[in-house]
Design a protein around this motif. Structure first.
Motif: not given
Length: 358
Positions: A70-75
Motif C-alpha cells: 500500500q505504501a508503494l501505491a500511495f504516491p
C-alpha cells in the motif's frame, strides 16, 4: 455568490462539525453554494445528502503507516485524489476550502494550494490528525476546539455544535425532559452514556452500582448504546435506553454526567455548563484524555481511569460526590466558563477572514 467546499468525513467527529458549519453558512446566505467533499465509504456518504448538501466524491487514500504494498501505491493514488479535488474546485468555481480532518481533507488542502484557493483548517481533537498537521502549515487560518492543541497557527474557536445544543435552555426544558424520560424534575439526575455506540465498561459498572445511586437520592438516566444487551431493571428513578435521539433533553435534565470524553461530547457538555466525570477511552492515541484536559483544568470536570472503573469505583468515587452539593455546585460554576456555544460562528469568521485576505 460565494462557493464553499467543506472537506472531511469518515467518522461523526469529522462530519458533525462540518455539517454545523455548512448549516451556518447556508443560514447566513441562502444563495451561497455549499458543497461537501468526502469519500464514498465514510459516514458522510449518508449524512451529507440527508442534510440536503451535494457530496463530491474523492478516493479514500489512507496515509501509509508501514512500508508495504500500500505504501508503494500511495504516491500515485494520492496524486489521483488531488487531481479529483482540483477538478471539483474548477468545475464548481470554489472560492474557499474548509477542512475538518479525515481522508478527504489531505488531498483537499494540496489541491486548494495548487489552484490558488485559500483553505481553512479546523481540528476537533486536542491531539490533531496527520491531515490537519500537514494542512496547517500552509492554511490561511487554523481553528482548534481545545486550548493547547499542538497545531501551527491554531486559534481556539471551539467546536461547531448542533443547533439543538446551541439553542438549548436547560432550565426551561427540564420539565419537558423529565416527562420525556419518565423521571422527576424535582430530583437530581445523573446522566451516564458512552457515545453513539455506548461503552461496555460504563455499562458494566452501572449494572453493579445503580442501586447505590438511587439510594443516594439521585435518579439515573443511562444510555447504554444500541449494541448493549444490559437488562432494564424497570424501577422508578432509573431510566435506561439503548439509544436517545433527543440528547438535548438528556442534557437538559442532567445535574452531573459520567461519560467518555470524545471531542464532541466534551465540547457539548462544556458548552452547556454541566459538571462531568470523564472516563477516557483507553484505546487509541490518548486523545480522549487530552480532550477533557481544559475542562479538568477549569475545575468543571474530573478524570476517572478506564482500567479501574467498575461498580466499586462508582461507590467509592461517584456516590460520595452525589452527596456533596457544595462540590457539585463549584464544578457547575466552573463549567459555565469551560466551553462555548459560538464554535460555528467562530469558524465562519475564520473563513471570512481567509476570503478577505485572498
Amino acid at each position: 455568490m460565494t462557493s464553499y467546499l467543506l472537506a472531511g468525513g469518515g467518522t461523526a467527529g469529522h462530519v458533525n462539525p462540518l455539517l454545523a458549519v455548512a448549516d451556518g453558512l447556508r443560514d447566513r446566505d441562502a444563495d451561497a453554494s455549499v458543497l461537501v467533499l468526502g469519500t464514498a465509504e465514510g459516514l458522510e456518504s449518508r449524512l451529507v445528502p440527508e442534510r440536503g448538501y451535494e457530496l463530491l466524491i474523492v478516493d479514500k487514500v489512507p496515509f501509509p503507516r508501514r512500508p508495504n504494498r500500500q505504501a508503494l501505491a500511495f504516491p500515485a493514488r494520492f496524486r489521483r485524489a488531488i487531481a479529483q479535488v482540483r477538478d471539483h474546485i474548477r468545475r464548481h468555481g470554489i472560492d474557499v476550502v474548509v477542512g475538518f480532518g479525515g481522508y478527504a481533507s489531505a488531498p483537499a488542502y494540496v489541491a486548494a494550494r495548487r489552484e490558488g484557493v485559500p483553505f481553512v483548517v479546523h481540528e476537533a481533537n486536542a491531539k490533531p490528525g496527520l491531515a490537519n498537521v500537514l494542512g496547517a502549515r500552509r492554511a490561511a487560518a487554523v481553528g482548534v476546539a481545545f486550548e493547547g492543541t499542538p497545531l501551527r497557527g491554531g486559534e481556539v474557536v471551539g467546536m461547531p455544535l448542533r443547533q439543538e445544543v446551541i439553542a438549548l435552555d436547560r432550565a426551561a426544558s427540564r420539565a419537558e425532559a423529565a416527562e420525556y424520560f419518565g423521571l422527576d424534575a424535582e430530583r437530581p439526575v445523573l446522566l451516564v452514556f458512552g457515545g453513539s455506540l455506548g461503552a461496555q465498561r460504563l455499562n458494566e459498572a452501572l449494572a453493579d452500582s445503580w442501586r447505590d445511586i438511587l439510594d443516594a437520592g439521585w435518579q439515573l438516566l443511562h444510555v447504554t448504546g444500541e449494541r448493549s444487551d444490559l437488562a432494564d431493571p424497570g424501577v422508578v428513578g432509573y431510566s435506561l435506553h439503548r439509544y436517545v435521539d433527543r440528547m438535548d433533553l438528556a442534557f437538559a435534565l442532567a445535574d452531573l454526567i459520567v461519560s467518555r470524553s470524545g471531542a464532541a461530547t466534551v465540547s457539548e457538555i462544556s458548552a452547556l455548563g454541566i459538571p462531568a466525570l470523564y472516563v477516557p477511552y483507553s484505546v487509541g492515541n490518548g486523545e480522549q484524555r487530552l480532550n477533557a484536559a481544559s475542562a479538568v483544568a477549569a475545575g468543571a470536570a474530573e478524570l476517572l481511569d478506564d482500567a479501574t472503573f467498575d461498580g466499586d469505583a462508582v461507590r467509592r468515587i461517584v456516590v460520595p460526590l452525589l452527596g456533596d452539593k457544595e462540590r457539585i455546585a463549584r464544578m457547575a460554576a466552573a463549567a459555565e466558563t469551560a466551553g462555548t456555544r459560538s464554535g460555528t460562528a467562530n469558524v465562519i469568521t475564520l473563513i471570512d477572514r481567509a476570503l478577505v485576505a485572498a
